[in-house]
Scaffold this motif. Structure first.
Motif, mmCIF file in Angstrom:
data_model
loop_
_atom_site.group_PDB
_atom_site.id
_atom_site.type_symbol
_atom_site.label_atom_id
_atom_site.label_comp_id
_atom_site.label_asym_id
_atom_site.label_seq_id
_atom_site.Cartn_x
_atom_site.Cartn_y
_atom_site.Cartn_z
ATOM 1 N N SER A 65 14.083 -12.935 73.778
ATOM 2 C CA SER A 65 15.247 -13.278 72.959
ATOM 3 C C SER A 65 16.282 -14.011 73.795
ATOM 4 O O SER A 65 16.676 -13.553 74.862
ATOM 5 C CB SER A 65 15.864 -12.004 72.360
ATOM 6 N N GLY A 66 16.684 -15.157 73.327
ATOM 7 C CA GLY A 66 17.693 -15.953 74.022
ATOM 8 C C GLY A 66 17.142 -16.881 75.068
ATOM 9 O O GLY A 66 17.849 -17.776 75.550
ATOM 10 N N GLU A 67 15.872 -16.692 75.462
ATOM 11 C CA GLU A 67 15.264 -17.541 76.486
ATOM 12 C C GLU A 67 14.086 -18.347 75.966
ATOM 13 O O GLU A 67 13.697 -19.340 76.569
ATOM 14 C CB GLU A 67 14.820 -16.695 77.679
ATOM 15 N N TYR A 89 6.888 -15.223 85.536
ATOM 16 C CA TYR A 89 7.153 -16.155 84.447
ATOM 17 C C TYR A 89 7.400 -17.549 85.012
ATOM 18 O O TYR A 89 7.976 -17.704 86.096
ATOM 19 C CB TYR A 89 8.371 -15.709 83.644
ATOM 20 N N TYR A 90 7.000 -18.568 84.239
ATOM 21 C CA TYR A 90 7.139 -19.947 84.678
ATOM 22 C C TYR A 90 7.595 -20.801 83.493
ATOM 23 O O TYR A 90 7.070 -20.680 82.388
ATOM 24 C CB TYR A 90 5.811 -20.478 85.213
ATOM 25 N N SER A 91 8.562 -21.658 83.733
ATOM 26 C CA SER A 91 9.078 -22.509 82.666
ATOM 27 C C SER A 91 9.453 -23.862 83.227
ATOM 28 O O SER A 91 9.563 -24.055 84.437
ATOM 29 C CB SER A 91 10.279 -21.851 81.992
ATOM 30 N N ASP A 92 9.662 -24.805 82.347
ATOM 31 C CA ASP A 92 10.096 -26.146 82.698
ATOM 32 C C ASP A 92 11.562 -26.289 82.286
ATOM 33 O O ASP A 92 11.875 -26.794 81.221
ATOM 34 C CB ASP A 92 9.221 -27.178 81.989
ATOM 35 N N GLY A 93 12.452 -25.787 83.152
ATOM 36 C CA GLY A 93 13.867 -25.781 82.804
ATOM 37 C C GLY A 93 14.111 -24.936 81.568
ATOM 38 O O GLY A 93 13.644 -23.795 81.481
ATOM 39 N N ASN A 94 14.815 -25.501 80.604
ATOM 40 C CA ASN A 94 15.099 -24.786 79.356
ATOM 41 C C ASN A 94 14.074 -25.089 78.273
ATOM 42 O O ASN A 94 14.242 -24.656 77.128
ATOM 43 C CB ASN A 94 16.502 -25.154 78.853
ATOM 44 N N ASN A 95 13.028 -25.820 78.619
ATOM 45 C CA ASN A 95 12.023 -26.184 77.620
ATOM 46 C C ASN A 95 11.016 -25.048 77.432
ATOM 47 O O ASN A 95 10.492 -24.518 78.422
ATOM 48 C CB ASN A 95 11.277 -27.449 78.053
ATOM 49 N N PRO A 96 10.712 -24.659 76.208
ATOM 50 C CA PRO A 96 9.708 -23.612 75.960
ATOM 51 C C PRO A 96 8.341 -24.029 76.518
ATOM 52 O O PRO A 96 7.960 -25.201 76.436
ATOM 53 C CB PRO A 96 9.677 -23.507 74.435
ATOM 54 N N SER A 97 7.609 -23.065 77.081
ATOM 55 C CA SER A 97 6.304 -23.361 77.657
ATOM 56 C C SER A 97 5.356 -22.205 77.403
ATOM 57 O O SER A 97 5.765 -21.117 76.998
ATOM 58 C CB SER A 97 6.429 -23.620 79.166
ATOM 59 N N GLY A 98 4.076 -22.443 77.668
ATOM 60 C CA GLY A 98 3.083 -21.387 77.508
ATOM 61 C C GLY A 98 1.817 -21.714 78.274
ATOM 62 O O GLY A 98 1.541 -22.882 78.573
ATOM 63 N N ALA A 99 1.030 -20.681 78.612
ATOM 64 C CA ALA A 99 -0.225 -20.850 79.338
ATOM 65 C C ALA A 99 -1.393 -20.479 78.432
ATOM 66 O O ALA A 99 -1.499 -19.335 77.989
ATOM 67 C CB ALA A 99 -0.239 -19.992 80.599
ATOM 68 N N ASN A 100 -2.265 -21.439 78.158
ATOM 69 C CA ASN A 100 -3.475 -21.195 77.378
ATOM 70 C C ASN A 100 -4.681 -20.913 78.251
ATOM 71 O O ASN A 100 -5.646 -20.298 77.791
ATOM 72 C CB ASN A 100 -3.796 -22.416 76.504
ATOM 73 N N ALA A 101 -4.656 -21.423 79.508
ATOM 74 C CA ALA A 101 -5.844 -21.381 80.362
ATOM 75 C C ALA A 101 -5.481 -20.910 81.760
ATOM 76 O O ALA A 101 -4.357 -21.117 82.230
ATOM 77 C CB ALA A 101 -6.484 -22.767 80.419
ATOM 78 N N LEU A 102 -6.474 -20.306 82.416
ATOM 79 C CA LEU A 102 -6.286 -19.748 83.746
ATOM 80 C C LEU A 102 -7.489 -20.084 84.612
ATOM 81 O O LEU A 102 -8.632 -19.940 84.177
ATOM 82 C CB LEU A 102 -6.128 -18.229 83.648
ATOM 83 N N VAL A 103 -7.242 -20.535 85.853
ATOM 84 C CA VAL A 103 -8.299 -20.761 86.830
ATOM 85 C C VAL A 103 -8.007 -19.901 88.053
ATOM 86 O O VAL A 103 -6.896 -19.955 88.598
ATOM 87 C CB VAL A 103 -8.387 -22.246 87.248
ATOM 88 N N VAL A 104 -8.978 -19.103 88.480
ATOM 89 C CA VAL A 104 -8.885 -18.379 89.744
ATOM 90 C C VAL A 104 -9.425 -19.306 90.822
ATOM 91 O O VAL A 104 -10.599 -19.687 90.791
ATOM 92 C CB VAL A 104 -9.682 -17.064 89.707
ATOM 93 N N LYS A 105 -8.597 -19.699 91.767
ATOM 94 C CA LYS A 105 -9.020 -20.652 92.792
ATOM 95 C C LYS A 105 -10.131 -20.047 93.649
ATOM 96 O O LYS A 105 -10.024 -18.901 94.107
ATOM 97 C CB LYS A 105 -7.830 -21.048 93.658
ATOM 98 N N SER A 106 -11.170 -20.819 93.877
ATOM 99 C CA SER A 106 -12.330 -20.304 94.602
ATOM 100 C C SER A 106 -12.044 -20.057 96.077
ATOM 101 O O SER A 106 -12.772 -19.298 96.728
ATOM 102 C CB SER A 106 -13.500 -21.279 94.463
ATOM 103 N N ASP A 107 -10.981 -20.688 96.621
ATOM 104 C CA ASP A 107 -10.644 -20.451 98.019
ATOM 105 C C ASP A 107 -9.821 -19.183 98.217
ATOM 106 O O ASP A 107 -9.398 -18.871 99.335
ATOM 107 C CB ASP A 107 -9.899 -21.657 98.608
#
Length: 403
Positions: A65-67, A89-107
């Motif tokens: 709420s509010g963010e 949490y990760y965002s692009d400034g005040n722009n709404p964002s979301g994560a659909n996909a995830l990669v576990v780095k092999s290294d």
């Protein structure tokens, strides 16, 4: 066909949801649990992966709420308890964002989250761009990037590239108001995008690349495709290497079909998951078999003994996996009578339909992803909520879906 249904009720009163987020799961309960994450706003699940230490990592979209909306990353131990420092949490400034996909780095150097960011472009209009975040194993942000054009783009799935340290992104791009397949690479440091896959689709209207599989030698990408001169959509499989010059195989019959996922069955044989509209007007799930020989794709037949369907209900499959015993477990969303449940469908090694298990209660539940924990059982990621609020759920069951 005899189908055995089992239903587990998920308690979704917000007070109990909030309590469950704070209540740790003991080692005694580790083999079977239901755990909720979030603040009972409008959180949405993305991808889940099993880590080498037996724990889990998953991503999604968190709402506060509010963010507004933010991409979220959560790492847990094998009991589903959040590790210190999470959620992140990760965002692009005040722009709404979301994560659909995830990669576990092999290294072993952390994770890549991929999805979308929404920007206001004036006049009440919103433009959706690609959003990527690279993190360490503790969730520390290493870099984040937004890429976009004058129209909408979003990442739906991602994987590491074969011959470089970069990532390959699958999703969609809107061109002149028409949604089309998007596959492109990005350097490991996020500094630039590489040339994308060029698959001409002149009839594109509601197309997308929904899942991309790295076989170690090539990529297999499952898409929803608008076939030229044919009404409705079909399932399309693209086979290509880092040269991004694909061969293609169109699957499907005379009804609308949507591509969802692909897994290896044996050697050069793969199974493709999709959904289609049946004659009764409801959505059912389908599984096709294809074979590959280098960059050539052959086959393309349905493999289950019966349609994966239910009278007066919609079964929308999202992901599936295959166990070491050869049994397939599929997760998705069952919708009927104004509500929805997470469904878990088993398919025997001979492709006969077996048990279907429902996880649900009053409200809206949806299945997002499924994985195989290292010590047995099943791990299901979902979204659970009501019309006004939802949380991300992690469900650990026994081998047969039991809690």
């Amino acid at each position: 066909m005899i189908m055995r249904y089992i239903q587990y009720i998920l308690t979704l009163l917000l007070a109990l949801l909030l309590f469950s987020c704070k209540q740790e799961v003991s080692p005694v309960q580790a083999e079977r649990f239901i755990k909720f994450y979030g603040d009972a706003m409008m959180d949405v699940a993305g991808d889940v992966e099993v880590l080498g230490d037996g724990g889990y990592v998953f991503c999604g979209t968190d709402s506060v709420s509010g963010e507004g909306k933010r991409a979220v990353l959560i790492v847990t131990d094998e009991y589903g308890n959040m590790k210190p420092g999470f959620p992140q949490y990760y965002s692009d400034g005040n722009n709404p964002s979301g994560a659909n996909a995830l990669v576990v780095k092999s290294d072993g150097d952390g994770f890549l989250l991929a999805g979308f960011v929404e920007r206001s472009i004036g006049g009440g209009s919103i433009q959706k761009d690609l959003f990527l975040v690279s993190t360490s194993g503790t969730g520390k942000e290493l870099w984040k990037r937004r890429y976009g054009s004058t129209e909408d783009e979003s990442v739906l799935h991602a994987t590491e590239m074969i011959s470089s340290d970069g990532f390959l992104l699958a999703g969609y791009q809107v061109k002149e108001g028409r949604k089309d397949i998007m596959v492109m690479g990005v350097e490991a440091n996020g500094d630039s995008l590489s040339l994308g896959l060029n698959y001409n689709n002149p009839n594109a209207d509601n197309a997308a690349a929904t899942y991309i599989c790295n076989t170690g030698e090539q990529y297999l990408c499952v898409c929803t495709y608008d076939q030229t001169g044919v009404d409705g959509t079909k399932i399309l499989v693209l086979n290509f290497d880092d040269g991004l010059s694909p061969t293609a195989k169109i699957l499907g019959g005379q009804t609308d079909e949507l591509g969802r996922c692909i897994i290896r069955d044996e050697a050069d044989r793969y199974l493709v998951l999709g959904n289609r509209m049946n004659l009764s007007g409801h959505t059912e799930s389908v599984v096709y078999s294809i074979n590959i020989d280098g960059l050539l794709i052959t086959g393309g037949s349905l493999v289950t003994d019966h349609p994966i369907s239910e009278i007066n209900a919609d079964l929308v499959a999202k992901r599936f996996i295959k166990s070491s015993e050869g049994r397939i477990a599929m997760v998705g969303t069952r919708s009927a009578e104004g509500g929805s449940d997470i469904f878990l469908q088993f398919i025997a090694p001979d492709f006969r339909l077996a048990d279907r298990i429902l996880f649900g209660a009053s409200g809206a539940q949806s299945g997002a992803d499924i994985e195989l924990p290292a010590d047995g059982g099943l791990l299901i990621l979902g979204t659970n909520g009501t019309k006004k609020s939802s949380m991300i759920s992690l469900i650990r069951t026994g081998d047969n879906g039991e809690l």
